[in-house]
Every structure is written in C-alpha cells, then in structure tokens.
Design an enzyme around this catalytic site. Sequence first.
Site, PDB file in Angstrom:
ATOM      1  N   GLU A  24       0.803  -1.226   0.000  1.00 52.86           N
ATOM      2  CA  GLU A  24       0.000   0.000   0.000  1.00 52.86           C
ATOM      3  C   GLU A  24       0.834   1.274   0.000  1.00 52.86           C
ATOM      4  O   GLU A  24       0.824   2.025   0.987  1.00 52.86           O
ATOM      5  CB  GLU A  24      -0.956   0.005   1.203  1.00 52.86           C
ATOM      6  CG  GLU A  24      -1.926  -1.149   1.214  1.00 52.86           C
ATOM      7  CD  GLU A  24      -3.015  -0.981   2.278  1.00 52.86           C
ATOM      8  OE1 GLU A  24      -3.097   0.079   2.912  1.00 52.86           O
ATOM      9  OE2 GLU A  24      -3.815  -1.919   2.452  1.00 52.86           O
ATOM     10  N   GLU A  33      -5.099  -8.603   1.105  1.00 53.55           N
ATOM     11  CA  GLU A  33      -5.730  -8.281   2.392  1.00 53.55           C
ATOM     12  C   GLU A  33      -7.188  -7.949   2.171  1.00 53.55           C
ATOM     13  O   GLU A  33      -7.535  -7.237   1.228  1.00 53.55           O
ATOM     14  CB  GLU A  33      -5.118  -7.024   3.052  1.00 53.55           C
ATOM     15  CG  GLU A  33      -3.780  -7.207   3.669  1.00 53.55           C
ATOM     16  CD  GLU A  33      -3.268  -5.909   4.286  1.00 53.55           C
ATOM     17  OE1 GLU A  33      -4.085  -5.047   4.677  1.00 53.55           O
ATOM     18  OE2 GLU A  33      -2.044  -5.763   4.361  1.00 53.55           O
TER      19      GLU A  33
HETATM   20  C1  FCB Z   1      -4.274  -1.999   5.632  1.00 57.97           C
HETATM   21  C2  FCB Z   1      -2.877  -2.314   6.107  1.00 57.97           C
HETATM   22  C3  FCB Z   1      -2.821  -3.354   7.208  1.00 57.97           C
HETATM   23  C4  FCB Z   1      -3.961  -3.199   8.176  1.00 57.97           C
HETATM   24  C5  FCB Z   1      -5.284  -3.099   7.469  1.00 57.97           C
HETATM   25  C6  FCB Z   1      -6.476  -3.001   8.373  1.00 57.97           C
HETATM   26  O1  FCB Z   1      -4.311  -0.704   5.100  1.00 57.97           O
HETATM   27  O2  FCB Z   1      -2.092  -2.770   5.043  1.00 57.97           O
HETATM   28  O3  FCB Z   1      -1.565  -3.286   7.802  1.00 57.97           O
HETATM   29  O4  FCB Z   1      -3.716  -2.148   9.018  1.00 57.97           O
HETATM   30  O5  FCB Z   1      -5.270  -1.988   6.609  1.00 57.97           O
END
Ligand code: FCB
Length: 469
Positions: free
Chosen positions: A177, A371
């Site tokens: 990210e 994620e």
């Molecule tokens: C993302 C991050 C991760 C976590 C989630 C909830 O932006 O990559 O580390 O904090 O959000």
Amino acid sequence: MTSSDPADPTDLSTVRFPDGFLFGAATASFQIEGSTTADGRSPSIWDTFCQVEGKVANKDTGDPACDHYRRMPQDVALMQDLGLQAYRFSVAWPRVIPTGTGAVNPAGIDFYDRLVDQLLTAGIEPFVTLYHWDLPQVLDDRGGWLNRDVAQWFGEFAGTVAAALGDRVTHWTTLNEPWCCSVLSYSLGHHAPGHSRQEEGLIAAHHLMLAHGTAVPIIRATAPGAEVSITLNPTQVIGPDDPTAKDQDAMRRADNVLNGLFFGPLFHGAYPNTMLTDVADVTDASWIHDGDLTTIGAPLDSLGINNYFPTRVRAGDPNDNPTGMPGCAGVAPVAPQGRLTDMGWECNPGAHRDILLRSARESGLPIRVTENGSAWPGDVVTGGAVHDPERTAYLLSHLAAVREAIDEGADVRSYFAWSLLDNFEWAFGYDKRFGIVHVDYETQARTIKDSGRTYAAVIAAHRGRAGGA
Ligand code: FCB
C-alpha cells in the site's frame, strides 16, 4: 443491498473457487512481532511515531504486539490448524539491516529464515512482502522516502532478503500500500513519519515506486523464477446517484490521487495528465526524472490488492480542500453508507468486486487479494470461543464478491484474510481487532474466532474438492 451487490452467502457451497486458488491469511512485521529491541533490531519510524503525543491511541507501541517474534512456531501451528494454504508476512528492514544500508544482522535474517522453513514444513506457501511501513529510523534521519537515494537503499535491502530466502520463497511483493506510506503519511500526517505537506505525499509516492522498480530486477536476478508483485490499495470512488459535471470532476480528482497515482506510472507509463495539472499549485513535479517511468514500469507477474471499503465523494467548495489530499480542491467527502465496521468503514462487497475487476483491467495481470477483512467491537472469549457474526458475514460476502469478479473475467488467484491475529492497528493501537484469531494481550493466549472456524471450513471444502491438496 442493491441488485448489483453479490449475494450474502448462507451456505459455504456458494463460495466455490477454481482449483489452484489459494486461501491464506496476512500479517505485517510491526503489527505482530513485538521484541522491538531484541537481537540487534534498530528502531523504525513507527517506534518513533508511537512516542509522539497524540499520534497513536492509548500511547500503544509495537510491544508486546502478538509476541510473534518469540511465539512464531506456535503461530505456524495455528495456521496449520486453520488449514491455511498460504501465509503473507512482511520483513522488518530494521531487523535485517539495522543501519538501513550496509551490514546484515544475522539474527534478524535468521528469524525469517526459520519462519520460511517452518511454513514449508507445515505445507504453507510463504508470500513475502518486503516493505510494510517499518522504515529504519536511521534512514528517515537521512530524509526517508523524500530522499531519492531510498530507491538504492531499498534495492539493497530487497537483494539481501532475496539472497537469503529466494531458494525457498517464490512469491515476492515489494511494497504494501504505497498510498498509505506516502499520501497518508506525508500529506495527511496520520501515519509515520507524520508530515503534513501536500507535495511531500507525491514525492514519497514517486520514490516508493522508484524503489519498487529498482528492486524488481534485483529480486528476479537473485531469486530466478519468482513471482514478483506489488500490493496497492485502490478504492472504488462512488459519487452521488445522479452526478452533476461538478460531482464528476470531484470524483475524477479523488480517483486520480487514490488510484491513478499508482495505476498510471506502474501500468500506463505516465501519471494521469489531469492529476499533474490538478497538483500544479503544490508542486512543480521536478522530482520526476528522465527514465524514472521506465524503471517504475518494470514488468510484474501479478498485482496484490488490499481493499476494505469504497470512498464516497461529491462536489464541494472549489476553494476548499477538506480531504487534504493533493489535487483535491472542490472534493467533499461523503459519509459511508449502510453497515459500518468498528473502523467506520462501509461494508460494500459489490464495490470490492468492482475494484478487483478494474485492477485486473488496468494492470492486465493476475490478481491476488492480499488483504481483506473487518474490525468489530465486542469480541469476547467465552468457553474457548469468540462469537463474531459480523466478521463472519463480512468474510463470506467478500469471498462471494471475489468469486463474482472471477466469473466476470478477473484472474483472481488468492485471498488472504486480514488478519491472522488481532494486532497493532497503526494509529488505532490495539483498540481495533481484525483477527480471525483473538489475542489476549495480557496472556498472549490465542483463540480461534467463529470467523476463523468458518474460514477453515471454506478452505477445507476447497481443498477437498481439489483432491485433498
Ligand atoms: C491496511 C494495512 C494493514 C492493516 C489493514 C487493516 O491498510 O495494510 O496493515 O492495518 O489496513
């Protein structure tokens, strides 16, 4: 729920995935490891940020987190209990090269070496992310992501880790990210190092991509045959139902800085033209040097997508920029709709599907959901269980959305639940729980939540269909 929302599945047979699809869970070094001063690790920018008054809830720090640095073998056993096929983790740069560049710390690299061996022994595929926000503080002292030399520093770090693990690890992600460690960290001040200058977010984003593009050939040369990737966090920008021209302009500006900022240089060889015009009041873009876009555009094998929620905007006062994002004058944020998580994030599986489709289209690459998950209040351990129906519903509805994206043509190859464990949620400290496994921070006891049990059942059914692989 609108007609375009994916069905909220009531039974697991609705979430069938292609053979070869991998189900995993993700974590990040600073969020779970603890032991921040052990075995020669130096401070990261997040250790520093945690000490700044008012930046992190409850003055929480990276200790003890989940004490994973010391409990790693038990945590891998837990992954095995869940039936995970893959595990995504990140490598702490300050453990491996405590001085940022130069000497490698054998104890630091040894931890990840043992983790990889442990995973492979357990039949779990390791997915390595090289940078999940814990820049060595010594490098921030030299300008951090604002210093162009960071591309070379990161290349050196990537080569070091690839040399140590590349004989066993085949899935590599350069950055997690980059939007968060540029715009959110340098323009909006919410994450380390906590700067609030609009231009700096853009400079940091450019140097992050330059670092990524510098590292890609180094990883390929050091770990031949590896799948090399980057993880972005694009978000579906949603405007009013019947947008005016001004609303559309606001949507375009928001989309440029949230999505185009990375999709452009990485996959189209250029920043969105309109974005460079929109940000002309804050930067002359002299940090873009000849040849940079070629470096940044190094071919990739897959694209990682982290997505949790969409972003709603409409036209606002053209002389005002309430979002604080560069190029976003006249963009008014709109409150999220429907069901909201403990983070205040909108549950919108249809938007998740749509952003996967767009990411596949823009990149032309196979997609891995690296994620996705949700935080909810009120996780309580009773009789060895945690009942978390909201997290379970979020998980299943988003798995259904991934399935729909596949049906509509996106080549999505994996899903990683965020997160394996409750952990340090950045500026929110330990208040927000995303784990499919509950962590009692006093005792470090782990308890699989109902969502974790449901996920395990999804995976078991998938493995069963694939012939028990
Ligand atoms: C993302 C991050 C991760 C976590 C989630 C909830 O932006 O990559 O580390 O904090 O959000």
